[in-house]
Design a protein around this motif. Structure first.
Motif, mmCIF file in Angstrom:
data_model
loop_
_atom_site.group_PDB
_atom_site.id
_atom_site.type_symbol
_atom_site.label_atom_id
_atom_site.label_comp_id
_atom_site.label_asym_id
_atom_site.label_seq_id
_atom_site.Cartn_x
_atom_site.Cartn_y
_atom_site.Cartn_z
ATOM 1 N N TRP A 195 -7.757 2.435 -1.264
ATOM 2 C CA TRP A 195 -6.646 1.809 -1.977
ATOM 3 C C TRP A 195 -7.391 0.535 -2.340
ATOM 4 O O TRP A 195 -6.649 -0.481 -3.334
ATOM 5 C CB TRP A 195 -5.402 1.723 -1.187
ATOM 6 N N GLN A 196 -8.090 -0.472 -1.531
ATOM 7 C CA GLN A 196 -8.486 -1.760 -1.885
ATOM 8 C C GLN A 196 -9.142 -1.877 -3.111
ATOM 9 O O GLN A 196 -8.951 -3.037 -3.766
ATOM 10 C CB GLN A 196 -9.422 -2.123 -0.519
ATOM 11 N N GLU A 197 -9.727 -0.941 -3.593
ATOM 12 C CA GLU A 197 -10.509 -1.038 -4.797
ATOM 13 C C GLU A 197 -9.522 -0.754 -6.024
ATOM 14 O O GLU A 197 -9.760 -0.981 -7.075
ATOM 15 C CB GLU A 197 -11.386 0.119 -4.772
ATOM 16 N N LYS A 198 -8.262 -0.353 -5.718
ATOM 17 C CA LYS A 198 -7.426 0.077 -6.688
ATOM 18 C C LYS A 198 -6.177 -0.966 -6.832
ATOM 19 O O LYS A 198 -5.313 -0.907 -7.666
ATOM 20 C CB LYS A 198 -6.777 1.301 -6.580
ATOM 21 N N ARG A 199 -6.059 -2.106 -6.013
ATOM 22 C CA ARG A 199 -5.177 -3.100 -6.108
ATOM 23 C C ARG A 199 -5.235 -4.169 -7.190
ATOM 24 O O ARG A 199 -6.319 -4.138 -8.002
ATOM 25 C CB ARG A 199 -5.127 -4.030 -4.664
ATOM 26 N N LEU A 200 -4.208 -4.908 -7.466
ATOM 27 C CA LEU A 200 -4.275 -5.716 -8.553
ATOM 28 C C LEU A 200 -5.327 -6.916 -8.409
ATOM 29 O O LEU A 200 -5.440 -7.262 -7.329
ATOM 30 C CB LEU A 200 -2.916 -6.432 -8.770
ATOM 31 N N PRO A 201 -6.101 -7.009 -9.394
ATOM 32 C CA PRO A 201 -7.313 -8.361 -9.444
ATOM 33 C C PRO A 201 -6.582 -9.440 -8.936
ATOM 34 O O PRO A 201 -5.475 -10.025 -9.300
ATOM 35 C CB PRO A 201 -7.769 -8.423 -10.875
ATOM 36 N N GLY A 202 -7.110 -10.134 -7.969
ATOM 37 C CA GLY A 202 -6.936 -11.294 -7.324
ATOM 38 C C GLY A 202 -5.626 -11.272 -6.106
ATOM 39 O O GLY A 202 -5.550 -12.193 -5.536
#
Length: 582
Positions: free
Chosen positions: A399-406
């Motif tokens: 999920w870390q790869e899929k969170r909102l940028p920034g």
């Protein structure tokens, strides 16, 4: 007296002469070298003959013993004690008996005796032979083996095997009885901290007190490392037994070592009465143990009477344990739900708590409150906890790869049970799971209950420091419901306090309840901890916690625990459901 032709023939054979004159002396020599004691008595029970072994046993010579009875040698009690066998021998019977026989010089021997009729030439009984063998050593060996088999070496009480034997005798005769089990609370901790010697002294003291002061019982037995059982014959009378249970509990509390040192000791006491429903005597003991377990579940230091519902519950737990083991082996029925943890000020998604769920193929969803205690009591929680940790780490890494940028990195809270806390392999396990799943240590927050930490505070602190050394975060779960000490709290290597839902739900009831939550918040800030409030169910709860400057929250107001796919939909969402106006 005309010689017996058979004896004459034997004498001739022994002497090698037709007349056999030397044979009688030969027979005497044979009798004298035998270890068996042989004597001949007349009809008045007076000695006519005795061989050397018999004379040595009695401490007399052949001339001294002639004409004397066994009563003259060993006393009137012995004469009376052997009267029945002597009279039966004089009536023509061959009689065998065994028992303890006094020695003329003092002490006793265990002997096997035969009383054999001595018939004269006319066939009439003229007296009887006494043939004895000293079996004292064998008897003592048998007694030693019996004690080893049926008695506890520490307390001298009967053991479980002898208790079951006595219960079986009652059951066979159709006699009613009651079994009371006295199981010491926290005895393992006492033995571990103070030593086996001290523990044995406490056991012996309680055994003596029960024997002397617990009232009339048919048997007291030590049935396990830390439990005694009392067998009480007669009809089951709760009104009469209840006061005795209070006496027994008081006797346990007053336990002392041989040096007079005391330790706080309480007992969980279970009672079961024999009934027609019990097919075997052992079933009564089983039910008493079930009742004892119920008393322990209620906190210990109390007693419980068995009822059939308890047995049904235990059977259900055994079945669930079996099914849970199968589920862990197959890996098909268990799944992890993820409940969002929200940043209270912004309403943003901060992370998740991983919560195990069980979808039984026949019974459907089984609540965690049902199967988690079973996993704890059986040790399956160690395997189950490792599986949940691995799943949660794999998920948060994805999920870390899929969170909102920034956006800030999400964290995953995973519960660590008391059993896991005591598992020496927990630190290597966490290290291996992090390496396998690729999860960063800073993303993981392990939650440990307050009571689990304070049960063995110093040991827990060392373990938490080792886990913290891996780079993961630590949180105290259910804060305020246990028995934490402020003197230890500041020493704990933790990052967060989690306010128990009971405090959150009570906030609106009174100012005092709100003050409790405020104090927890202030304490956390003073010690540099974050605060997570659980059980937030309404917007009023959320607003009040924001006003108290709570850092994070979770509860049905935001979201229920979700399947992984639904939770993942929240990870990259620009607008979260709980941010919408309600």
């Amino acid at each position: 007296m005309k010689p017996d032709p058979q004896i004459v023939a034997l004498a001739a054979a022994l002497s090698g002469t037709e007349g056999g004159a030397p044979a009688l002396d030969t027979l005497r020599q044979v009798l004298d070298i035998l270890p068996v004691m042989v004597a001949l008595m007349d009809r008045e029970r007076r000695h006519v003959y005795a061989n050397r072994a018999y004379l040595e046993r009695m401490g007399r010579t052949a001339d001294d013993i002639l004409g004397l009875t066994v009563g003259d040698l060993l006393g009137p009690d012995t004469l009376r004690g052997t009267q029945d066998t002597a009279e039966r021998a004089l009536k023509g019977e061959v009689v065998q008996a065994e028992g303890w026989l006094p020695r003329a010089g003092g002490g006793n021997d265990y002997v096997v005796r035969m009383h054999v009729p001595h018939r004269g030439p006319d066939g009439a009984v003229a007296g009887y032979f006494v043939i004895m063998q000293n079996m004292t050593d064998r008897r003592r060996t048998q007694d030693d083996l019996f004690r080893l088999a049926y008695y506890d070496p520490v307390t001298g009480l009967a053991n479980r095997l002898l208790l079951v034997k006595h219960m079986g005798d009652f059951h066979t005769m159709g006699e009613p009885f009651t079994v009371v089990i006295v199981d010491f609370d926290r005895f393992v901790d006492i033995r571990t901290s103070l030593g086996q010697g001290f523990a044995n002294e406490i056991l012996s003291d309680v055994a003596t007190r029960l024997s002397n002061q617990a009232g009339a019982v048919d048997l007291i037995a030590r049935i396990s490392d830390h439990a005694f059982a009392l067998l009480i014959g007669g009809l089951c009378d709760p009104a009469a037994i209840e006061p005795r249970l209070e006496v027994i509990a008081a006797l346990v509390r007053s336990a002392r070592s041989s040096s007079g040192a005391s330790v706080f000791l309480s007992a969980s006491i279970g009672v079961a009465c024999a009934s027609a429903a019990h097919e075997r005597a052992e079933d009564v003991l089983r039910d008493a143990e079930i009742a004892t377990g119920r008393a322990r579940e209620q906190g210990g230091g109390r007693h419980s009477w068995f009822d059939p519902a308890m047995h049904a519950r235990v059977v259900e737990q055994v079945r669930l344990e079996h099914d849970l083991r199968r589920a862990l082996e197959r890996g098909e029925e268990l799944w992890v739900a993820y409940q969002p943890i929200v940043e209270m000020v912004t309403g943003g998604l901060a992370g998740f708590e991983a919560l195990v769920r069980w979808n039984h193929p026949e019974r459907g969803n089984i609540p965690p409150g049902v199967f988690i205690p079973i996993a704890e009591s059986t040790g399956l929680i160690v395997t189950l906890g490792a599986w949940v940790l691995r799943e949660a780490c794999r998920q948060i890494a994805d999920w870390q790869e899929k969170r909102l940028p920034g956006s800030a990195a999400l964290f995953m809270s995973v519960n660590l049970s008391t059993r896991q806390l005591n598992d020496p392999d927990v630190v290597p396990l966490v290290r291996d799971v992090l390496r396998e799943t690729g999860a960063e240590p800073s993303w993981i927050k392990l939650e440990i209950t307050e009571s689990a930490v304070m049960e063995k505070a110093d040991q827990a602190i060392q373990l938490l420091q080792s886990l913290r050394g891996l780079g993961i975060k630590m949180s105290i779960d259910d804060f305020g419901t246990g028995y934490s000490s402020l003197s230890y709290l500041h020493k704990l290597p933790i990052d967060s306090l989690k306010v128990d839902r009971s405090f959150v739900m009570a906030m609106h009831q009174s100012e005092e309840n709100r003050a409790i939550v405020r104090i927890i918040m202030d304490l956390a800030r003073l010690l540099g901890f974050d605060v997570i409030a659980e059980g937030i169910e309404t917007s009023a709860d959320a607003n009040l916690l924001r006003a108290l400057a709570c850092d994070y929250g979770q509860g049905y107001h935001f979201a229920r625990p979700l399947p992984a796919a639904d939770a993942e939909a929240l990870v990259g969402a620009e607008h979260l459901p709980w941010q919408e106006p309600r």
